[in-house]
Design a protein around this motif. Sequence first.
Motif, PDB file in Angstrom:
ATOM      1  N   LYS A 181      52.968  12.428 137.863  1.00  0.00           N
ATOM      2  CA  LYS A 181      51.643  12.909 136.964  1.00  0.00           C
ATOM      3  C   LYS A 181      51.920  14.320 136.799  1.00  0.00           C
ATOM      4  CE  LYS A 181      46.458  13.780 136.101  1.00  0.00           C
ATOM      5  NZ  LYS A 181      44.963  13.644 136.921  1.00  0.00           N
ATOM      6  N   ASP A 182      51.846  15.340 137.698  1.00  0.00           N
ATOM      7  CA  ASP A 182      52.162  17.005 137.752  1.00  0.00           C
ATOM      8  C   ASP A 182      53.254  16.397 136.369  1.00  0.00           C
ATOM      9  OD1 ASP A 182      49.841  17.858 138.525  1.00  0.00           O
ATOM     10  OD2 ASP A 182      50.971  17.734 140.670  1.00  0.00           O
ATOM     11  N   VAL A 183      54.829  15.784 137.239  1.00  0.00           N
ATOM     12  CA  VAL A 183      55.737  16.375 136.744  1.00  0.00           C
ATOM     13  C   VAL A 183      56.260  15.852 135.333  1.00  0.00           C
ATOM     14  CG1 VAL A 183      58.258  15.311 136.522  1.00  0.00           C
ATOM     15  CG2 VAL A 183      57.498  15.553 138.537  1.00  0.00           C
ATOM     16  N   ARG A 184      55.222  14.801 134.187  1.00  0.00           N
ATOM     17  CA  ARG A 184      54.917  14.754 133.205  1.00  0.00           C
ATOM     18  C   ARG A 184      54.144  16.377 132.619  1.00  0.00           C
ATOM     19  NH1 ARG A 184      54.512  10.007 130.977  1.00  0.00           N
ATOM     20  NH2 ARG A 184      54.343   8.901 132.837  1.00  0.00           N
ATOM     21  N   LYS A 185      52.804  16.699 133.542  1.00  0.00           N
ATOM     22  CA  LYS A 185      52.212  17.867 132.973  1.00  0.00           C
ATOM     23  C   LYS A 185      53.415  18.951 132.590  1.00  0.00           C
ATOM     24  CE  LYS A 185      48.908  20.391 131.879  1.00  0.00           C
ATOM     25  NZ  LYS A 185      48.437  20.527 130.933  1.00  0.00           N
ATOM     26  N   MET A 186      54.740  19.390 132.885  1.00  0.00           N
ATOM     27  CA  MET A 186      55.531  20.233 133.436  1.00  0.00           C
ATOM     28  C   MET A 186      56.275  19.885 132.135  1.00  0.00           C
ATOM     29  SD  MET A 186      57.506  21.439 136.990  1.00  0.00           S
ATOM     30  CE  MET A 186      58.367  19.880 136.691  1.00  0.00           C
ATOM     31  N   PHE A 187      56.635  18.994 131.922  1.00  0.00           N
ATOM     32  CA  PHE A 187      57.276  18.827 130.827  1.00  0.00           C
ATOM     33  C   PHE A 187      56.840  18.552 129.324  1.00  0.00           C
ATOM     34  CE2 PHE A 187      60.351  18.183 133.784  1.00  0.00           C
ATOM     35  CZ  PHE A 187      61.726  18.250 133.377  1.00  0.00           C
ATOM     36  N   GLU A 188      55.356  18.523 129.495  1.00  0.00           N
ATOM     37  CA  GLU A 188      54.680  18.689 128.367  1.00  0.00           C
ATOM     38  C   GLU A 188      54.328  19.641 127.572  1.00  0.00           C
ATOM     39  OE1 GLU A 188      51.040  15.944 129.246  1.00  0.00           O
ATOM     40  OE2 GLU A 188      52.131  14.158 129.156  1.00  0.00           O
ATOM     41  N   ILE A 189      54.003  20.395 128.803  1.00  0.00           N
ATOM     42  CA  ILE A 189      53.842  21.711 128.529  1.00  0.00           C
ATOM     43  C   ILE A 189      55.433  22.711 127.844  1.00  0.00           C
ATOM     44  CG2 ILE A 189      53.593  24.564 129.580  1.00  0.00           C
ATOM     45  CD1 ILE A 189      52.013  22.862 131.014  1.00  0.00           C
ATOM     46  N   ILE A 190      56.465  22.084 128.815  1.00  0.00           N
ATOM     47  CA  ILE A 190      58.097  22.823 128.089  1.00  0.00           C
ATOM     48  C   ILE A 190      58.113  21.982 126.345  1.00  0.00           C
ATOM     49  CG2 ILE A 190      60.488  23.030 128.412  1.00  0.00           C
ATOM     50  CD1 ILE A 190      59.552  22.010 131.341  1.00  0.00           C
ATOM     51  N   ASP A 191      57.634  20.860 126.507  1.00  0.00           N
ATOM     52  CA  ASP A 191      58.037  20.254 125.060  1.00  0.00           C
ATOM     53  C   ASP A 191      56.968  20.655 123.879  1.00  0.00           C
ATOM     54  OD1 ASP A 191      58.791  17.989 123.421  1.00  0.00           O
ATOM     55  OD2 ASP A 191      56.834  16.868 123.939  1.00  0.00           O
ATOM     56  N   GLN A 192      55.454  21.344 124.091  1.00  0.00           N
ATOM     57  CA  GLN A 192      55.138  22.077 124.083  1.00  0.00           C
ATOM     58  C   GLN A 192      54.868  23.287 123.274  1.00  0.00           C
ATOM     59  OE1 GLN A 192      51.087  20.628 125.681  1.00  0.00           O
ATOM     60  NE2 GLN A 192      51.091  18.167 124.921  1.00  0.00           N
ATOM     61  N   THR A 193      55.658  23.698 123.453  1.00  0.00           N
ATOM     62  CA  THR A 193      56.464  25.204 123.385  1.00  0.00           C
ATOM     63  C   THR A 193      57.254  25.980 123.114  1.00  0.00           C
ATOM     64  OG1 THR A 193      54.582  26.089 125.361  1.00  0.00           O
ATOM     65  CG2 THR A 193      56.319  27.644 125.236  1.00  0.00           C
ATOM     66  N   PHE A 194      58.423  25.215 123.501  1.00  0.00           N
ATOM     67  CA  PHE A 194      59.721  25.352 122.986  1.00  0.00           C
ATOM     68  C   PHE A 194      60.158  24.561 121.778  1.00  0.00           C
ATOM     69  CE2 PHE A 194      59.078  26.583 127.740  1.00  0.00           C
ATOM     70  CZ  PHE A 194      59.404  28.349 126.897  1.00  0.00           C
ATOM     71  N   THR A 195      60.331  24.783 121.042  1.00  0.00           N
ATOM     72  CA  THR A 195      60.987  24.533 119.767  1.00  0.00           C
ATOM     73  C   THR A 195      62.802  23.315 120.141  1.00  0.00           C
ATOM     74  OG1 THR A 195      62.275  25.791 118.827  1.00  0.00           O
ATOM     75  CG2 THR A 195      59.669  25.210 117.494  1.00  0.00           C
ATOM     76  N   GLN A 196      63.003  23.878 121.156  1.00  0.00           N
ATOM     77  CA  GLN A 196      64.867  23.839 121.211  1.00  0.00           C
ATOM     78  C   GLN A 196      64.873  23.983 122.813  1.00  0.00           C
ATOM     79  OE1 GLN A 196      68.254  25.668 120.184  1.00  0.00           O
ATOM     80  NE2 GLN A 196      67.222  27.421 119.070  1.00  0.00           N
ATOM     81  N   ALA A 197      65.094  23.448 123.493  1.00  0.00           N
ATOM     82  CA  ALA A 197      65.891  23.289 124.789  1.00  0.00           C
ATOM     83  C   ALA A 197      65.781  22.499 126.053  1.00  0.00           C
ATOM     84  CB  ALA A 197      64.374  23.405 125.644  1.00  0.00           C
ATOM     85  N   LYS A 198      66.858  23.010 126.592  1.00  0.00           N
ATOM     86  CA  LYS A 198      67.669  21.978 128.076  1.00  0.00           C
ATOM     87  C   LYS A 198      67.422  22.692 128.962  1.00  0.00           C
ATOM     88  CE  LYS A 198      72.075  21.654 127.024  1.00  0.00           C
ATOM     89  NZ  LYS A 198      72.559  20.676 127.590  1.00  0.00           N
ATOM     90  N   VAL A 199      67.119  21.365 129.247  1.00  0.00           N
ATOM     91  CA  VAL A 199      66.574  21.674 131.126  1.00  0.00           C
ATOM     92  C   VAL A 199      67.449  20.741 131.819  1.00  0.00           C
ATOM     93  CG1 VAL A 199      64.447  20.464 132.397  1.00  0.00           C
ATOM     94  CG2 VAL A 199      63.827  21.195 130.140  1.00  0.00           C
ATOM     95  N   LEU A 200      67.749  21.790 133.272  1.00  0.00           N
ATOM     96  CA  LEU A 200      68.523  21.297 134.420  1.00  0.00           C
ATOM     97  C   LEU A 200      67.376  21.099 135.121  1.00  0.00           C
ATOM     98  CD1 LEU A 200      71.562  24.093 134.056  1.00  0.00           C
ATOM     99  CD2 LEU A 200      71.371  21.488 133.318  1.00  0.00           C
TER     100      LEU A 200
END
Length: 277
Positions: A176-195
């Motif tokens: 659940k926390d991993v999902r939340k962390m990625f939702e924040i990234i998705d909602q904030t940045f128009t383009q992003a690469k994640v490692l």
Amino acid sequence: MSEGKAMQTENQNKTKVSVQGVPETMLQTLFARAAESRKENHNIYDEKAIEIVSRLDYDFSKAESDKLMSSGVIARTIVLDRLVNDYLTKHPDAIVINIACGLDTRCYRMKGKYQRWYNIDLPETMDVRSRFLEENGPVYQIAKSATDSSYTMDIEYHGEPVLVVIEGLTMYLTEKDVRKMFEIIDQTFTQAKVLVEVMAPFVVKHMKEKSIEGSQAKFIWGVKSGKAFQRVAPSFLSEKDISLVEGMKEFIPVYKVLGKIPAVRNFSNKILVLNKR
């Protein structure tokens, strides 16, 4: 001055820190990088890690004896340094979001290759970091959880390429926390690469690291691959999975052979390379 008094004075000049649980793991990984950097034929060199360890009043005996943990830290440093350097070489105007930074010092090894670098971690962790690393422009410290969306308010963002680095964290979180962390990234940045570093579910259930047994940190969650990770973060597309075996090959020659065995590659932690859709 006698040797005993000299040692006592040296210890008095060191900084004592008190952290438990997941934040304490940053001290173990810091020691692993410093110990490797001190070797004559080092495979990574982290000058800042050496400096910080020399200033810490902390019992590193468990970290010193945990060869498995140390090898993993060295391997992931090799892999992530290469990936981050490659991305920043192609995107010199990028900003980097380093989630769960602990006492990571990659921002210094990559100096001059990015526009801004944000180190993010829990307040108790950032309190420790700020004692040793005074960062302000183009490197910034944000003392908040990666699941607290308000951390994004402290980031200056104008649509630049974004690289998010998440190492040594997901295995200590719930799905659940991993999902939340990625939702924040998705909602904030128009383009992003994640490692993002992940641990195999089997390892989560059956393995322990000697260096963290005395703390309250426990492995909780794991995932097999980037494609499986897409179920948790559907807004991100898996580009590739990189087993830390690739880093192991650099300093443990036998992994050049063992790394060809699928079971060995799958057993090792992986760096997932993900792109926002």
